[in-house]
Motif scaffolding. Sequence first.
Motif, PDB file in Angstrom:
ATOM      1  N   GLU A 157      66.421 -74.061 -49.818  1.00  0.00           N
ATOM      2  CA  GLU A 157      67.105 -74.637 -48.658  1.00  0.00           C
ATOM      3  C   GLU A 157      66.106 -74.997 -47.558  1.00  0.00           C
ATOM      4  O   GLU A 157      66.182 -76.074 -46.965  1.00  0.00           O
ATOM      5  CB  GLU A 157      68.161 -73.662 -48.134  1.00  0.00           C
ATOM      6  N   LEU A 158      65.167 -74.099 -47.300  1.00  0.00           N
ATOM      7  CA  LEU A 158      64.143 -74.388 -46.299  1.00  0.00           C
ATOM      8  C   LEU A 158      63.296 -75.580 -46.726  1.00  0.00           C
ATOM      9  O   LEU A 158      62.945 -76.428 -45.896  1.00  0.00           O
ATOM     10  CB  LEU A 158      63.252 -73.163 -46.091  1.00  0.00           C
ATOM     11  N   ALA A 159      62.978 -75.654 -48.010  1.00  0.00           N
ATOM     12  CA  ALA A 159      62.184 -76.780 -48.522  1.00  0.00           C
ATOM     13  C   ALA A 159      62.912 -78.095 -48.302  1.00  0.00           C
ATOM     14  O   ALA A 159      62.296 -79.130 -47.986  1.00  0.00           O
ATOM     15  CB  ALA A 159      61.886 -76.572 -50.001  1.00  0.00           C
ATOM     16  N   GLU A 160      64.226 -78.070 -48.456  1.00  0.00           N
ATOM     17  CA  GLU A 160      65.030 -79.279 -48.233  1.00  0.00           C
ATOM     18  C   GLU A 160      64.953 -79.718 -46.777  1.00  0.00           C
ATOM     19  O   GLU A 160      64.789 -80.905 -46.481  1.00  0.00           O
ATOM     20  CB  GLU A 160      66.479 -79.016 -48.632  1.00  0.00           C
ATOM     21  N   TYR A 161      65.056 -78.757 -45.851  1.00  0.00           N
ATOM     22  CA  TYR A 161      64.970 -79.092 -44.431  1.00  0.00           C
ATOM     23  C   TYR A 161      63.599 -79.683 -44.098  1.00  0.00           C
ATOM     24  O   TYR A 161      63.488 -80.703 -43.415  1.00  0.00           O
ATOM     25  CB  TYR A 161      65.210 -77.852 -43.565  1.00  0.00           C
ATOM     26  N   TYR A 162      62.548 -79.002 -44.573  1.00  0.00           N
ATOM     27  CA  TYR A 162      61.196 -79.479 -44.291  1.00  0.00           C
ATOM     28  C   TYR A 162      60.953 -80.846 -44.925  1.00  0.00           C
ATOM     29  O   TYR A 162      60.310 -81.713 -44.325  1.00  0.00           O
ATOM     30  CB  TYR A 162      60.161 -78.470 -44.801  1.00  0.00           C
ATOM     31  N   GLY A 163      61.448 -81.039 -46.140  1.00  0.00           N
ATOM     32  CA  GLY A 163      61.272 -82.315 -46.814  1.00  0.00           C
ATOM     33  C   GLY A 163      61.907 -83.449 -46.037  1.00  0.00           C
ATOM     34  O   GLY A 163      61.327 -84.545 -45.899  1.00  0.00           O
ATOM     35  N   TRP A 164      63.098 -83.211 -45.498  1.00  0.00           N
ATOM     36  CA  TRP A 164      63.804 -84.233 -44.719  1.00  0.00           C
ATOM     37  C   TRP A 164      63.016 -84.574 -43.453  1.00  0.00           C
ATOM     38  O   TRP A 164      62.857 -85.753 -43.108  1.00  0.00           O
ATOM     39  CB  TRP A 164      65.194 -83.733 -44.364  1.00  0.00           C
ATOM     40  N   TRP A 165      62.515 -83.554 -42.754  1.00  0.00           N
ATOM     41  CA  TRP A 165      61.740 -83.758 -41.522  1.00  0.00           C
ATOM     42  C   TRP A 165      60.469 -84.557 -41.827  1.00  0.00           C
ATOM     43  O   TRP A 165      60.141 -85.531 -41.137  1.00  0.00           O
ATOM     44  CB  TRP A 165      61.400 -82.394 -40.915  1.00  0.00           C
ATOM     45  N   LYS A 166      59.759 -84.189 -42.887  1.00  0.00           N
ATOM     46  CA  LYS A 166      58.525 -84.893 -43.246  1.00  0.00           C
ATOM     47  C   LYS A 166      58.785 -86.345 -43.614  1.00  0.00           C
ATOM     48  O   LYS A 166      57.987 -87.233 -43.281  1.00  0.00           O
ATOM     49  CB  LYS A 166      57.813 -84.158 -44.386  1.00  0.00           C
ATOM     50  N   LYS A 167      59.888 -86.609 -44.292  1.00  0.00           N
ATOM     51  CA  LYS A 167      60.212 -87.986 -44.650  1.00  0.00           C
ATOM     52  C   LYS A 167      60.470 -88.844 -43.416  1.00  0.00           C
ATOM     53  O   LYS A 167      60.091 -90.013 -43.358  1.00  0.00           O
ATOM     54  CB  LYS A 167      61.420 -88.016 -45.575  1.00  0.00           C
ATOM     55  N   ARG A 168      61.133 -88.261 -42.415  1.00  0.00           N
ATOM     56  CA  ARG A 168      61.381 -89.021 -41.195  1.00  0.00           C
ATOM     57  C   ARG A 168      60.054 -89.333 -40.494  1.00  0.00           C
ATOM     58  O   ARG A 168      59.855 -90.452 -40.000  1.00  0.00           O
ATOM     59  CB  ARG A 168      62.303 -88.230 -40.243  1.00  0.00           C
ATOM     60  N   LEU A 169      59.157 -88.371 -40.448  1.00  0.00           N
ATOM     61  CA  LEU A 169      57.839 -88.602 -39.856  1.00  0.00           C
ATOM     62  C   LEU A 169      57.075 -89.663 -40.649  1.00  0.00           C
ATOM     63  O   LEU A 169      56.424 -90.535 -40.071  1.00  0.00           O
ATOM     64  CB  LEU A 169      57.037 -87.299 -39.816  1.00  0.00           C
TER      65      LEU A 169
END
Length: 207
Positions: free
Chosen positions: A122-134
């Motif tokens: 779940e944490l990986a999903e959150y971080y992945g989404w944030w990194k994609k936006r950046l």
Amino acid sequence: MPKIIDHDQRREEIAGAVLRVVGQYGVNGVTIRVVAKEAGWSTGVLHHYFDDKQALLMGGLRLAARATGKYIKQAMAGNVSKQQLRLVLEAGIPLDQRREVMCRIFFFFWAEGICDPDISAELAEYYGWWKKRLQEILKVGQKSGWVRKDTSAKMLAEMLVALADGVAVQARFSSPAMSKRRLQTHVAMWIDNLQPESFINTELIIN
């Protein structure tokens, strides 16, 4: 006629109470009884939606993640710019009460995620989404010329998230406390260092 209960709304109200308790007393202050009092519901109602403290905290984490996601989407609504990059980076830094609470609850689940594969995912999903936006912003910045092209947008996004996490931890544990201005100065420096003329050791870059 029986009252229709919106269970999703009630879960969100309880999760909101969890975040308020974390803000006042920290993660250790979260209990069924304290959250029930904050939410204005009985402990029986809370047990209907959340089994224990861990479940309450997970509800708080998910609500914090949704709020952060909404903030980032709003920040990305305009034209891509350094200002937009700053706002998306600052989404994960404790610059106000909301983001301070978000960081506290994320820090708690960092440790939990080491042992629990579901939390880790779940944490990986959150971080992945944030990194994609950046990444999306950085790619436009590279095309526009205000972000260097000698490193992939993906690598730069990973670096920026690592920096944001690192300064968030320092803000939590530094003595004296790091001011809002100092935290924002860090972010401004990171963005300045993305410019094409910035020094970088290309031998260390992995695209």
